[in-house]
Design an enzyme around this catalytic site. Structure first.
Site, mmCIF file in Angstrom:
data_model
loop_
_atom_site.group_PDB
_atom_site.id
_atom_site.type_symbol
_atom_site.label_atom_id
_atom_site.label_comp_id
_atom_site.label_asym_id
_atom_site.label_seq_id
_atom_site.Cartn_x
_atom_site.Cartn_y
_atom_site.Cartn_z
ATOM 1 N N GLY A 57 8.885 -11.326 -1.274
ATOM 2 C CA GLY A 57 8.760 -13.127 -0.791
ATOM 3 C C GLY A 57 9.197 -13.768 -1.986
ATOM 4 N N GLY A 58 8.968 -14.903 -1.853
ATOM 5 C CA GLY A 58 9.764 -15.935 -2.826
ATOM 6 C C GLY A 58 9.454 -15.468 -4.039
ATOM 7 N N MET A 59 8.386 -15.554 -4.523
ATOM 8 C CA MET A 59 7.917 -14.880 -6.216
ATOM 9 C C MET A 59 7.927 -13.417 -6.212
ATOM 10 S SD MET A 59 4.495 -15.472 -7.339
ATOM 11 C CE MET A 59 3.525 -15.505 -8.770
ATOM 12 N N VAL A 62 6.078 -6.693 -3.499
ATOM 13 C CA VAL A 62 4.885 -5.941 -3.159
ATOM 14 C C VAL A 62 4.834 -4.589 -3.531
ATOM 15 C CG1 VAL A 62 2.563 -5.835 -2.042
ATOM 16 C CG2 VAL A 62 3.889 -7.566 -2.691
ATOM 17 N N LYS A 77 1.605 -6.647 -7.158
ATOM 18 C CA LYS A 77 2.647 -7.554 -6.545
ATOM 19 C C LYS A 77 3.425 -7.113 -8.263
ATOM 20 C CE LYS A 77 1.735 -11.346 -5.206
ATOM 21 N NZ LYS A 77 1.256 -13.086 -4.361
ATOM 22 N N ASP A 172 -3.901 -23.556 -0.316
ATOM 23 C CA ASP A 172 -2.779 -22.628 -0.169
ATOM 24 C C ASP A 172 -3.068 -21.775 1.364
ATOM 25 O OD1 ASP A 172 -0.025 -22.403 0.839
ATOM 26 O OD2 ASP A 172 -0.142 -20.760 -0.894
#
Length: 262
Positions: A57-59, A62, A77, A172
């Site tokens: 993902g963006g960060m 995993v 992660k 979130d």
């Protein structure tokens, strides 16, 4: 690099082999395939040996990994290289792990460990076999109201536990951050944007489509933020539309909390 010998369960340090793609295990002598990169299968980070990639993902990315000491699967992660020198992203990873670790609830993915090793920042958590609510909505288009209501009830229970135990607001709530197990279980994950009651974030924490307008105008963090987000989630699950798409409010947004969830 630390690697793992599956034959004798031995962890050892090794250099890239000069010839071939394997190195001998110093304990049992068995050939061990050297990982293709620092996050390849067989790499050991902390107490965890990577088995395969699951998502990106963006960060972070995993991986499915095994906790060596307890011989159990985990979701690991790892923060992407481009964010290693960004304090905001590093803090977010640790905040996510610590927030999850403080709360005990059947609808919250359990946190196992968080740390840094050889410049790699990682967060190990419970491995759930299933898919995100976002993936389900993409396939099913929308959910029956009874199913949507059950998901809302169980996520609300998780949020209530976070509030009662730690005065935490998730901030979130969205389909990306809800995991559905293969047997119908519902889990809330990704606490990287969570804040305690009464704080005023320096930048927007959360995803604007699911946040109340008053919060977007610099109001303090309260549980009502999550209540509103649950309403937006229910609306999306039953109509496949987002309630705040045309919201005219704009504000400097945190790159961490508006990027795709991992």
């Amino acid at each position: 690099m630390k690697i793992y010998c599956a034959k004798c369960n031995h962890v050892f340090s090794a250099e890239v082999p000069a010839d071939g793609d394997s190195v001998p295990c110093p304990k049992c002598g068995a050939p061990v395939k050297f990982p293709e990169n620092k996050l390849g299968p067989g790499t050991v980070i902390g107490d965890f040996v990577i088995e395969r990639a699951l998502s990106k993902g963006g960060m972070g990315e995993v991986f499915l990994a095994k906790q060596i000491s307890l011989d159990r699967p985990v979701a690991l992660k790892v923060l992407q290289d481009k964010f290693l020198d960004d304090k905001e992203y590093v803090d977010s990873l640790f905040r996510e792990a610590r927030a999850a670790g403080k709360i005990s609830h059947p609808n919250i993915v359990q946190a196992y460990a968080v740390g840094e090793e050889d410049g790699i920042f990682y967060f190990a958590m419970e491995f759930i076999r299933g898919e995100t609510l976002k993936q389900i909505l993409k396939r099913e288009k929308k959910l029956e109201f009874t199913m949507a209501a059950r998901i809302i009830r169980e996520i609300a229970g998780a949020l209530d536990a976070a509030w009662r135990e730690q005065k935490l607001v998730h901030q979130d709530i969205k389909p990306d951050n809800i995991l559905m197990g293969n047997f119908g279980e519902v889990y809330l994950m990704d606490w990287g944007c969570a804040r305690t009651f009464g704080t005023v974030p320096e930048s927007l924490s959360g995803t604007p489509n699911y946040l109340p307008p008053e919060f977007l105008m610099d109001k303090i963090v309260t549980p009502l933020v999550d209540v509103y987000s649950l309403g937006m989630l229910l609306f999306e699950m039953t109509t496949l539309r987002r309630g705040n798409n045309n919201c005219p409010i704009r504000r400097r947004r945190s790159p961490r909390c508006t990027s795709p969830a991992t």
